[in-house]
Design an enzyme around this catalytic site. Structure first.
Site, mmCIF file in Angstrom:
data_model
loop_
_atom_site.group_PDB
_atom_site.id
_atom_site.type_symbol
_atom_site.label_atom_id
_atom_site.label_comp_id
_atom_site.label_asym_id
_atom_site.label_seq_id
_atom_site.Cartn_x
_atom_site.Cartn_y
_atom_site.Cartn_z
ATOM 1 N N HIS A 256 0.855 -1.192 0.000
ATOM 2 C CA HIS A 256 0.000 0.000 0.000
ATOM 3 C C HIS A 256 0.887 1.237 0.000
ATOM 4 O O HIS A 256 1.299 1.742 1.037
ATOM 5 C CB HIS A 256 -0.916 0.002 1.232
ATOM 6 C CG HIS A 256 -2.033 0.990 1.164
ATOM 7 N ND1 HIS A 256 -3.357 0.635 1.274
ATOM 8 C CD2 HIS A 256 -2.036 2.325 0.985
ATOM 9 C CE1 HIS A 256 -4.125 1.705 1.169
ATOM 10 N NE2 HIS A 256 -3.323 2.752 0.998
ATOM 11 N N HIS B 205 1.222 4.882 -2.396
ATOM 12 C CA HIS B 205 0.652 5.700 -3.468
ATOM 13 C C HIS B 205 1.736 6.413 -4.263
ATOM 14 O O HIS B 205 2.626 7.047 -3.678
ATOM 15 C CB HIS B 205 -0.309 6.745 -2.891
ATOM 16 C CG HIS B 205 -1.569 6.166 -2.336
ATOM 17 N ND1 HIS B 205 -2.740 6.112 -3.064
ATOM 18 C CD2 HIS B 205 -1.857 5.619 -1.126
ATOM 19 C CE1 HIS B 205 -3.697 5.566 -2.328
ATOM 20 N NE2 HIS B 205 -3.183 5.251 -1.144
ATOM 21 N N ASP C 64 1.471 9.115 -6.095
ATOM 22 C CA ASP C 64 1.425 10.561 -5.897
ATOM 23 C C ASP C 64 1.696 10.955 -4.455
ATOM 24 O O ASP C 64 1.707 12.148 -4.132
ATOM 25 C CB ASP C 64 0.087 11.146 -6.370
ATOM 26 C CG ASP C 64 -1.115 10.441 -5.793
ATOM 27 O OD1 ASP C 64 -0.948 9.399 -5.138
ATOM 28 O OD2 ASP C 64 -2.249 10.926 -5.999
ATOM 29 N N GLY D 6 -9.864 7.844 -2.144
ATOM 30 C CA GLY D 6 -10.482 9.151 -2.028
ATOM 31 C C GLY D 6 -11.129 9.336 -0.674
ATOM 32 O O GLY D 6 -10.829 8.639 0.291
ATOM 33 N N HIS E 74 -9.900 0.650 -0.380
ATOM 34 C CA HIS E 74 -9.730 1.529 0.777
ATOM 35 C C HIS E 74 -10.995 1.449 1.630
ATOM 36 O O HIS E 74 -12.082 1.824 1.185
ATOM 37 C CB HIS E 74 -9.519 2.969 0.317
ATOM 38 C CG HIS E 74 -8.105 3.308 -0.007
ATOM 39 N ND1 HIS E 74 -7.483 2.882 -1.156
ATOM 40 C CD2 HIS E 74 -7.172 4.043 0.668
ATOM 41 C CE1 HIS E 74 -6.241 3.344 -1.184
ATOM 42 N NE2 HIS E 74 -6.022 4.047 -0.091
ATOM 43 N N GLU F 238 -10.749 3.280 7.182
ATOM 44 C CA GLU F 238 -9.789 4.333 7.513
ATOM 45 C C GLU F 238 -10.564 5.550 8.010
ATOM 46 O O GLU F 238 -10.586 5.849 9.206
ATOM 47 C CB GLU F 238 -8.922 4.690 6.297
ATOM 48 C CG GLU F 238 -7.879 5.772 6.607
ATOM 49 C CD GLU F 238 -7.158 6.259 5.355
ATOM 50 O OE1 GLU F 238 -6.074 6.850 5.513
ATOM 51 O OE2 GLU F 238 -7.676 6.066 4.239
ATOM 52 N N ASP G 14 1.773 3.931 2.990
ATOM 53 C CA ASP G 14 0.676 4.738 2.448
ATOM 54 C C ASP G 14 1.233 5.856 1.565
ATOM 55 O O ASP G 14 1.167 5.775 0.347
ATOM 56 C CB ASP G 14 -0.207 5.285 3.563
ATOM 57 C CG ASP G 14 -1.548 5.791 3.051
ATOM 58 O OD1 ASP G 14 -1.945 5.418 1.923
ATOM 59 O OD2 ASP G 14 -2.222 6.542 3.786
#
Length: 367
Positions: A20, A22, A24, A180, A207, A210, A307
């Protein structure tokens, strides 16, 4: 910087799996500073160290919604094929330097179309960068494997992004994700996309658990047919811990939590990020309060993840070091976390078995 575990044991030397992470959220601050002018992005500072601190400060909001605003900057410099290639290549190199043998990088192509790229163009550009990074690592005498997790952000494009992922399944895309603002946007909104993926036997991680709780996790499993839970930390809301007269603690495991545990559905936990976004606010605001250890001791398939390395100022090695300090883990515990991740990777069975062997051998060499 070395992340020391016990004495002089450097966590970066441990073989690892990253599930996991990302794209970006993993840019180098120096790269952002270099690409920002041509992208028309005004930065608070162009000094890499200060810029990295700015991202961390903004991410330390206690709110997932506020946390996500930092991505406005990173995605703005990720709108051309050359930039995507470079960022993906550097992503691989940074993982390899952290001891990662297998990584799955998730990102949302729909967020990278502002300068004329098509969805397929964007996926191809990232794959070229990943391939370049893997080859550069190989030339340096090491090896790493990296696959794309194509992510949908908006329900009205869910099916389109699912079709994109399947279209590139033999060109580096290994799975599908949704991400998102989780609260108010349950996985059920993407049900048509998930049905399409199931029809094509394409794996999904969702996701959930969370910014939203048990209903989000339930929807990820039911509507999303998730094989892994992105974060999933709030499954701990389905646990009741009671202290008896003999001062021992007893845990009642709820029905949903039993389902996740008994079927060994992997939890993609990200300790530092979970603190930043307020995902563990119900338990406290220190790493020692994170239900990671409770879930581990109860037999859930926990995995350790970063993350967003930029926003959390972290690496996988650092996350392992922080957990070791908080919960007094030893090498066997850290091996378990990596084997959990290897067995949960979106790889063919024989490749997962080979990855397990490499990780076990690597830990034995250190031990």
């Amino acid at each position: 910087m070395a992340e020391l575990l016990w004495g002089d044991v450097d966590a970066t030397t441990l073989p690892k799996v990253s599930l996991h992470d990302h794209l970006d959220g993993g840019l180098r601050p120096a790269t952002i500073a270099e690409l920002a002018p041509a992208a028309g992005v005004d930065l608070e500072t162009s000094d890499p160290a200060a810029l990295g601190a700015w991202f961390r400060d903004r991410a330390d909001s206690g709110s997932l919604v506020e946390y996500l605003t930092t991505f406005d900057v990173t995605t703005a410099v990720m709108q051309t094929a050359p930039n995507l290639e470079r960022i993906a290549r550097e992503f691989v190199l940074d993982l390899a330097d952290d001891g990662v043998l297998h990584g799955e990088v998730r990102w949302a192509p729909e967020q990278h179309l502002a300068r004329g790229l098509s969805l397929d163009d964007a996926v191809d550009a990232v794959q070229r960068g990943l391939d370049q990074g893997v080859e550069q690592v190989r030339r340096g005498g090491r090896s790493i494997r990296v696959g794309q997790l194509v992510t949908a952000m908006h329900a009205d494009r869910g099916l389109e992004i699912a079709e994109l992922a399947v279209r590139h399944r033999d060109q580096g895309v290994v799975g599908f994700d949704i991400a998102g603002a989780e609260a108010g946007f349950p996985p059920s909104r993407h049900r048509v996309a998930f049905e399409y993926l199931a029809e094509h036997q394409f794996p999904t991680t969702v996701h959930a658990g969370e910014a939203a709780g048990l209903d989000s996790i339930r929807s990820a499993l039911l509507d999303g047919r998730a094989l892994r839970l992105g974060h999933g930390v709030r499954i701990a809301e389905d646990l009741v811990v009671e202290r008896a007269d003999d001062d021992r603690s007893y845990v009642t495991v709820g029905r949903l939590a039993r389902w996740v545990r008994d079927r060994q559905i992997p939890l993609e936990l990200a300790p530092s990020s979970n603190l930043q976004t307020g995902a563990i606010a119900a338990w406290g605001d220190e790493l020692e309060d994170h239900p990671f250890d409770l879930l581990y001791q109860l037999g859930f398939r926990v995995t350790v993840n970063t993350d967003n390395r930029l926003m959390s100022g972290t690496t996988l090695s650092r996350e392992l070091a922080l957990l070791t300090e908080a919960f007094d883990y030893d090498l066997d515990d850290l091996l378990t976390f990596q084997l959990n991740a290897a067995e949960s990777a979106f790889l063919p069975l024989e490749d997962r078995e080979a990855l397990v062997d490499r990780i076990t051998s690597g830990f034995e060499a250190i031990d």
